[in-house]
Design a protein around this motif. Structure first.
Motif, PDB file in Angstrom:
ATOM      1  N   ASN A  68       0.680   1.717  11.693  1.00  0.00           N
ATOM      2  CA  ASN A  68      -0.574   1.709  10.931  1.00  0.00           C
ATOM      3  C   ASN A  68      -1.143   0.293  10.921  1.00  0.00           C
ATOM      4  OD1 ASN A  68      -2.691   1.969   9.142  1.00  0.00           O
ATOM      5  ND2 ASN A  68      -1.530   3.187   7.651  1.00  0.00           N
TER       6      ASN A  68
ATOM      7  N   ASP B 225       0.176   4.263  -0.802  1.00  0.00           N
ATOM      8  CA  ASP B 225      -0.473   5.499  -0.355  1.00  0.00           C
ATOM      9  C   ASP B 225      -0.745   5.516   1.149  1.00  0.00           C
ATOM     10  OD1 ASP B 225      -0.460   6.361  -2.978  1.00  0.00           O
ATOM     11  OD2 ASP B 225      -2.445   5.490  -3.415  1.00  0.00           O
ATOM     12  N   GLU B 226      -0.495   4.413   1.826  1.00  0.00           N
ATOM     13  CA  GLU B 226      -0.722   4.352   3.265  1.00  0.00           C
ATOM     14  C   GLU B 226       0.590   4.648   4.022  1.00  0.00           C
ATOM     15  OE1 GLU B 226      -3.202   3.963   5.303  1.00  0.00           O
ATOM     16  OE2 GLU B 226      -4.808   3.603   3.871  1.00  0.00           O
TER      17      GLU B 226
ATOM     18  N   CYS C 115       3.951  -0.586   3.713  1.00  0.00           N
ATOM     19  CA  CYS C 115       3.259   0.638   3.329  1.00  0.00           C
ATOM     20  C   CYS C 115       4.274   1.726   2.992  1.00  0.00           C
ATOM     21  CB  CYS C 115       2.340   1.119   4.452  1.00  0.00           C
ATOM     22  SG  CYS C 115       0.977   0.005   4.851  1.00  0.00           S
TER      23      CYS C 115
ATOM     24  N   LYS D  26      -3.315  -1.010   9.119  1.00  0.00           N
ATOM     25  CA  LYS D  26      -3.540  -1.507   7.757  1.00  0.00           C
ATOM     26  C   LYS D  26      -2.290  -2.175   7.189  1.00  0.00           C
ATOM     27  CE  LYS D  26      -7.064   1.971   6.590  1.00  0.00           C
ATOM     28  NZ  LYS D  26      -7.424   3.058   5.641  1.00  0.00           N
ATOM     29  N   CYS D  27      -1.155  -1.890   7.806  1.00  0.00           N
ATOM     30  CA  CYS D  27       0.110  -2.436   7.296  1.00  0.00           C
ATOM     31  C   CYS D  27       0.557  -3.687   8.046  1.00  0.00           C
ATOM     32  CB  CYS D  27       1.208  -1.383   7.394  1.00  0.00           C
ATOM     33  SG  CYS D  27       0.787   0.204   6.643  1.00  0.00           S
TER      34      CYS D  27
ATOM     35  N   LEU E 144       0.853  -1.191   0.000  1.00  0.00           N
ATOM     36  CA  LEU E 144       0.000   0.000   0.000  1.00  0.00           C
ATOM     37  C   LEU E 144       0.889   1.242   0.000  1.00  0.00           C
ATOM     38  CD1 LEU E 144      -2.728  -1.086   2.609  1.00  0.00           C
ATOM     39  CD2 LEU E 144      -2.776  -1.292   0.108  1.00  0.00           C
TER      40      LEU E 144
END
Length: 579
Positions: free
Chosen positions: A345, A314-315, A354, A347-348, A312
């Motif tokens: 993060n 953009d994260e 990320c 999400k990572c 990702l």
């Protein structure tokens, strides 16, 4: 296979149904175990009789039991201890003769006691006449009682060299001695010293000979008996509490050795300036290959690498902590703008990464590093240089080091961090049998009493803590109690709410199913085995059937009782609402 199923059936029945029998056995075993583990020595065995001290009738060149008149023989030293440098220590430690206060093993048996902790002590007693061990066995024996233990200090004795100039008031660490023997401990050092001073017939100089592998002192508060025996054939024996712990030869077990080497290195021989003692050298004919690149880096960018599909870009790798809040006392004017701390993060967490992606590094296949010439055997090598040997001008051979010099006194010159060290029943002579008889009159009479008192003084083992509730029970700690308590809890809850009982105590609900399954497997095993089935297995099957039925009846009864109770409560509520 049939026997495995049968064993499983018996185990299941014993686990869930045989709790009453097992509980009785447990109670009986627990009672026996408890009484044995917590019993004091007075409850487990009869206390040994405490003997009363009686002065020995044995005779020896020197025998001390610290009876009346001891202070006429023993004189404390008031000398200053010689040390290197400007510092001097005085022997300020006090001595007393008194009975032990810790684990007293005999009535009326007093000993010489070190009274001060962290102090230097020195005291000595002259022999009635000098003791000359030449051609005789020498036996040195005494008791040591460490009433406060021993963390750092000595409890050894010194047999002092016969000297007309020996003044007891000036006895110190520099007073010549013949033998030093006894326990010494400080930190990791713990040994029973045996050191003797040996005189060179060539130079007339004395040298201490130390036992290379001394035995370990036993640091306890009960009395310990230390015995040293040296025979005219140069063999020695060290005993602790009458048992041999070390034996060997004066000619083999001491450092430095009694007799010096016949040859020594010539002190005038020097290594020649042109002596080559490098066995291998860099090859002078080797050259660096033309393709050797010393500047090639160790790692290079992996040009073949591609960005992972789950990356990702953009994260951000970190984000402001969403759970963090600005402190109430934060002042923007004084403290500035408040910024929340960052956290990884989420999400990572389960992906490759990320943020901006860059190609990773990999090991450079062309890397070789700095070039050095390979090593080869040195053609000029002459070997390891060593000075030539010459005859030792101080060589001698003493075939009888056991012929120690005459001894005129006995002394204790020690420093210790613990006080109340007690010395008693000292024997210096030539008879192994008499030393043993003295030990039988004293040490071996008090030893069982002291050991009994020591055992009684040990802290009692605490009984295992009982679980506060059935939920704290563990099956492996006590399987019988575990099953019994769980079953009682299950039946109690089931009377009110059978479904809640299954939820709260699933172990019992599952256990009933396991018994039923095992019972069916056992029936199949019996049918297939025919008459060859063991009678014990058949009996287990019958018992299992009865226990399953009994368990089912209890659960059913509990369920019925619970249902009737619920129905009764519902009727009461309906009646009240109509009124």
């Amino acid at each position: 296979m049939r026997f495995n199923v049968a064993a499983a059936a018996v185990a299941s029945v014993a686990m869930l149904s045989g709790s009453a029998y097992a509980e009785d056995a447990k109670d009986e075993s627990s009672s026996s175990s408890s009484s044995s583990s917590t019993a004091t020595p007075s409850a487990s065995k009869v206390a040994p009789k405490v003997a009363t001290f009686t002065p020995t009738k044995l005779k020896a060149p020197f025998l001390e039991q610290f009876a009346e008149g001891w202070d006429k023989r023993w004189k404390p030293s008031h000398a200053k201890k010689d040390v290197q440098g400007d510092e001097e220590w005085a022997y300020v430690g006090e001595w007393a003769v008194e009975e032990p206060t810790v684990y007293k093993g005999m009535e009326g048996d007093a000993g010489l006691v070190v009274k001060n902790a962290a102090a230097h002590h020195a005291i000595s007693a002259k022999f009635p006449k000098k003791i000359d061990p030449k051609g005789k066995s020498l036996v040195v024996q005494y008791e040591v009682k460490l009433q406060n233990g021993l963390e750092c200090g000595g409890a050894y004795m010194k047999l002092l060299r016969e000297n007309k100039a020996l003044h007891q008031e000036e006895f110190s660490n520099t007073t010549p001695y013949v033998i030093m023997f006894g326990p010494d401990k400080c930190g990791h050092t713990n040994k029973v010293h045996f050191i003797f001073n040996h005189k060179s017939p060539k130079t007339g100089e004395y040298e201490e000979k130390h036992l290379t592998s001394p035995s370990t002192a036993k640091i306890v508060k009960t009395t310990e008996l230390y015995t040293l025996i040296v025979h005219p054939n140069n063999t020695y024996i060290i005993q602790q509490n009458g048992e041999n712990v070390k034996e060997g030869s004066l000619l083999e077990d001491f450092t430095p050795s009694v007799n010096p080497p016949k040859e020594i290195d010539d002190p005038k021989d020097k290594k020649p300036d042109d002596w080559v003692d490098d066995a291998r050298i860099p090859d002078p004919d080797a050259t660096k290959p033309d393709d050797w690149d010393e500047d090639a880096p160790f790692e290079i960018v992996d040009e073949e690498a591609t960005q992972p599909e789950d990356w990702l870009a953009d994260e951000p790798a970190t984000i402001p902590d969403p759970e963090s809040q600005k402190p109430e006392d934060w002042d923007d004017e004084e403290d500035g703008d408040w910024i929340a701390p960052t956290v990884p993060n989420p999400k990572c967490a389960d992906i490759s990464g990320c943020g901006p992606w860059t190609k990773p590094m990999k090991k450079n296949p062309d890397y070789k590093g700095k070039w050095t010439a390979p090593y080869i055997d040195n053609p000029a090598y002459k070997g390891v240089w060593a000075p030539r040997k010459i005859k030792n001008p101080n060589y001698f051979e003493d075939k009888n080091p056991a012929n120690f010099e005459p001894m005129g006194a006995l002394g204790f010159e020690i420093w210790t961090m613990q006080n109340n060290i007690l010395f008693d029943n000292i024997y210096i002579g030539h008879s192994v049998d008499d030393a043993r008889k003295l030990a039988e009159e004293t040490f071996f009479k008090k030893q069982p009493v002291e050991q009994y008192l020591e055992e009684a003084d040990k802290p009692k083992e605490e009984e295992p803590k009982k679980p506060a509730s059935p939920s704290d029970l563990k099956f492996l700690d006590d399987p019988v109690t575990y099953i019994k308590e769980k079953l009682d809890l299950f039946l109690t809850i089931a009377k009110r709410d059978p479904i809640e009982a299954v939820k709260f105590v699933p172990e019992i609900a599952g256990g009933l199913g396991a018994i039923a399954f095992t019972f069916l497997a056992l029936i199949v095993s019996l049918l297939s085995g025919g008459s060859s089935a063991a009678p014990a297995v058949k009996k287990a099957a019958t018992d299992a059937k009865d226990k399953v039925k009994d368990a089912k009846d209890k659960v059913a009864q509990a369920a019925t009782t619970g249902a009737e109770t619920a129905k009764s409560e519902a009727t009461k509520r309906s009646t009240r609402s109509q009124q």
